[in-house]
Motif scaffolding. Structure first.
Motif, PDB file in Angstrom:
ATOM      1  N   VAL A   1       0.870  -1.181   0.000  1.00 27.77           N
ATOM      2  CA  VAL A   1       0.000   0.000   0.000  1.00 27.77           C
ATOM      3  C   VAL A   1       0.898   1.220   0.000  1.00 27.77           C
ATOM      4  O   VAL A   1       1.793   1.329   0.843  1.00 27.77           O
ATOM      5  CB  VAL A   1      -0.937   0.038   1.225  1.00 27.77           C
ATOM      6  CG1 VAL A   1      -1.768   1.317   1.230  1.00 27.77           C
ATOM      7  CG2 VAL A   1      -1.850  -1.180   1.240  1.00 27.77           C
ATOM      8  N   GLY A   2       0.662   2.137  -0.903  1.00 25.08           N
ATOM      9  CA  GLY A   2       1.508   3.329  -0.960  1.00 25.08           C
ATOM     10  C   GLY A   2       1.314   4.227   0.239  1.00 25.08           C
ATOM     11  O   GLY A   2       2.221   4.420   1.054  1.00 25.08           O
ATOM     12  N   ILE A   3       0.096   4.773   0.383  1.00 30.98           N
ATOM     13  CA  ILE A   3      -0.203   5.729   1.448  1.00 30.98           C
ATOM     14  C   ILE A   3      -1.574   5.403   2.034  1.00 30.98           C
ATOM     15  O   ILE A   3      -2.552   5.260   1.299  1.00 30.98           O
ATOM     16  CB  ILE A   3      -0.185   7.174   0.914  1.00 30.98           C
ATOM     17  CG1 ILE A   3       1.230   7.538   0.430  1.00 30.98           C
ATOM     18  CG2 ILE A   3      -0.657   8.166   1.974  1.00 30.98           C
ATOM     19  CD1 ILE A   3       1.309   8.825  -0.346  1.00 30.98           C
ATOM     20  N   ALA A   4      -1.648   5.281   3.363  1.00 31.47           N
ATOM     21  CA  ALA A   4      -2.903   5.015   4.064  1.00 31.47           C
ATOM     22  C   ALA A   4      -3.168   6.138   5.054  1.00 31.47           C
ATOM     23  O   ALA A   4      -2.278   6.509   5.825  1.00 31.47           O
ATOM     24  CB  ALA A   4      -2.835   3.670   4.789  1.00 31.47           C
ATOM     25  N   VAL A   5      -4.388   6.666   5.024  1.00 28.33           N
ATOM     26  CA  VAL A   5      -4.798   7.701   5.972  1.00 28.33           C
ATOM     27  C   VAL A   5      -6.180   7.338   6.481  1.00 28.33           C
ATOM     28  O   VAL A   5      -7.117   7.162   5.696  1.00 28.33           O
ATOM     29  CB  VAL A   5      -4.834   9.099   5.330  1.00 28.33           C
ATOM     30  CG1 VAL A   5      -5.311  10.130   6.360  1.00 28.33           C
ATOM     31  CG2 VAL A   5      -3.467   9.486   4.792  1.00 28.33           C
ATOM     32  N   TYR A   6      -6.315   7.241   7.790  1.00 28.69           N
ATOM     33  CA  TYR A   6      -7.602   7.008   8.421  1.00 28.69           C
ATOM     34  C   TYR A   6      -7.886   8.197   9.341  1.00 28.69           C
ATOM     35  O   TYR A   6      -7.058   8.559  10.175  1.00 28.69           O
ATOM     36  CB  TYR A   6      -7.594   5.704   9.219  1.00 28.69           C
ATOM     37  CG  TYR A   6      -7.212   4.496   8.378  1.00 28.69           C
ATOM     38  CD1 TYR A   6      -7.581   4.431   7.033  1.00 28.69           C
ATOM     39  CD2 TYR A   6      -6.486   3.452   8.910  1.00 28.69           C
ATOM     40  CE1 TYR A   6      -7.246   3.343   6.251  1.00 28.69           C
ATOM     41  CE2 TYR A   6      -6.144   2.351   8.135  1.00 28.69           C
ATOM     42  CZ  TYR A   6      -6.523   2.301   6.795  1.00 28.69           C
ATOM     43  OH  TYR A   6      -6.184   1.229   6.026  1.00 28.69           O
ATOM     44  N   ASN A   7      -9.057   8.806   9.175  1.00 19.01           N
ATOM     45  CA  ASN A   7      -9.439   9.944  10.016  1.00 19.01           C
ATOM     46  C   ASN A   7      -8.467  11.112   9.870  1.00 19.01           C
ATOM     47  O   ASN A   7      -7.797  11.500  10.825  1.00 19.01           O
ATOM     48  CB  ASN A   7      -9.516   9.529  11.494  1.00 19.01           C
ATOM     49  CG  ASN A   7     -10.504   8.416  11.736  1.00 19.01           C
ATOM     50  OD1 ASN A   7     -11.690   8.562  11.469  1.00 19.01           O
ATOM     51  ND2 ASN A   7     -10.010   7.278  12.201  1.00 19.01           N
ATOM     52  N   GLY A   8      -8.358  11.636   8.660  1.00 18.68           N
ATOM     53  CA  GLY A   8      -7.451  12.761   8.457  1.00 18.68           C
ATOM     54  C   GLY A   8      -7.518  13.292   7.051  1.00 18.68           C
ATOM     55  O   GLY A   8      -8.573  13.264   6.408  1.00 18.68           O
ATOM     56  N   THR A   9      -6.389  13.757   6.540  1.00 14.96           N
ATOM     57  CA  THR A   9      -6.324  14.345   5.215  1.00 14.96           C
ATOM     58  C   THR A   9      -5.131  13.788   4.447  1.00 14.96           C
ATOM     59  O   THR A   9      -4.076  13.513   5.021  1.00 14.96           O
ATOM     60  CB  THR A   9      -6.198  15.879   5.280  1.00 14.96           C
ATOM     61  OG1 THR A   9      -5.021  16.231   6.022  1.00 14.96           O
ATOM     62  CG2 THR A   9      -7.418  16.499   5.943  1.00 14.96           C
ATOM     63  N   ALA A  10      -5.318  13.645   3.149  1.00 17.99           N
ATOM     64  CA  ALA A  10      -4.248  13.246   2.240  1.00 17.99           C
ATOM     65  C   ALA A  10      -4.170  14.309   1.145  1.00 17.99           C
ATOM     66  O   ALA A  10      -5.083  14.436   0.330  1.00 17.99           O
ATOM     67  CB  ALA A  10      -4.523  11.871   1.644  1.00 17.99           C
ATOM     68  N   ILE A  11      -3.072  15.050   1.136  1.00 13.12           N
ATOM     69  CA  ILE A  11      -2.958  16.202   0.245  1.00 13.12           C
ATOM     70  C   ILE A  11      -1.634  16.155  -0.507  1.00 13.12           C
ATOM     71  O   ILE A  11      -0.560  16.008   0.096  1.00 13.12           O
ATOM     72  CB  ILE A  11      -3.040  17.523   1.040  1.00 13.12           C
ATOM     73  CG1 ILE A  11      -4.383  17.631   1.772  1.00 13.12           C
ATOM     74  CG2 ILE A  11      -2.840  18.722   0.132  1.00 13.12           C
ATOM     75  CD1 ILE A  11      -4.468  18.810   2.714  1.00 13.12           C
TER      76      ILE A  11
END
Length: 215
Positions: free
Chosen positions: A170-180
């Protein structure tokens, strides 16, 4: 110490940092303050201890262009890693931890910061058995993650900003937040998101597609 900054290198592991730390890995940091690598930390083959463990709050580690190197090697496709598992920099529940400006490779997990209000920036994580970079609550910014066996950049609650992830499961995982502003390509999954806001991310060539779990 130099100008109030405590230096860490391979000799620190051999001789001990002093205070709560004893000779050998892990190097234990139990006093708040600023620390700086003055050379690479190389984990001996077969050593299952972590490289650096942080047991207090409000610690800054400037890797100073150096890094932590372990024996694990990963290849793909698919991502496959071999070697013993340990952690490069581990803080189980400390807050106010910042790690910046260097690299971590060949570990079980590159950097794991488990408390709130933590920051990883300008760090390269490669060929780690599981996660490259992980924060429980905080920010991972302007980092790169390559060929990590599980997730390159993982933010449990907070922000992933302007990172590059290549060749991970998985490249990038974000739970409960922001991916910018992140870039994820040639992973199995590019982005894995849950309860996350996202914008201006760029993904391509991920073998299992762009993965949005946004519920």
């Amino acid at each position: 110490a130099v100008d109030g900054v405590i230096l860490i290198n391979q000799n620190t592991a051999i001789n001990g940092l002093g205070g709560c730390d004893t000779p050998g890995f892990p190097i234990t940091i139990c006093t708040s303050g600023s620390y700086r690598l003055s050379g690479n930390l190389v984990m001996p083959t077969g050593n299952t201890n972590d490289a650096i463990e942080i047991t207090t709050d409000n610690v800054t580690i400037d890797l100073n262009g150096f890094g932590i190197m372990g024996p694990i090697r990963c290849s793909r496709p698919p991502v496959s890693c071999s070697g013993n598992a340990n952690i490069g920099i581990y803080a189980v529940s400390s807050n106010g931890i910042t790690v910046r400006n260097g690299f971590v490779s060949g570990m079980g997990i590159g950097i794991y910061l488990g408390g709130p209000g933590n920051l990883i920036e300008q760090v390269k994580a490669s060929s780690n058995y599981a996660y490259g970079l992980y924060v429980y609550e905080g920010t991972i910014r302007s980092c790169s993650a390559t060929l990590n066996g599980d997730t390159g950049v993982w933010v449990d609650s907070g922000a992933a900003e302007y990172n590059v992830a290549i060749g991970n499961f998985v490249g990038i995982a974000v739970y409960n937040g922001t991916a910018i502003g992140n870039v994820a390509h040639d992973n199995d999954y590019g982005l894995s998101l849950m309860h996350a806001l996202f914008s201006t991310n760029n993904t391509w060539g991920n073998s299992l597609g762009l993965d949005y779990w946004n519920v």
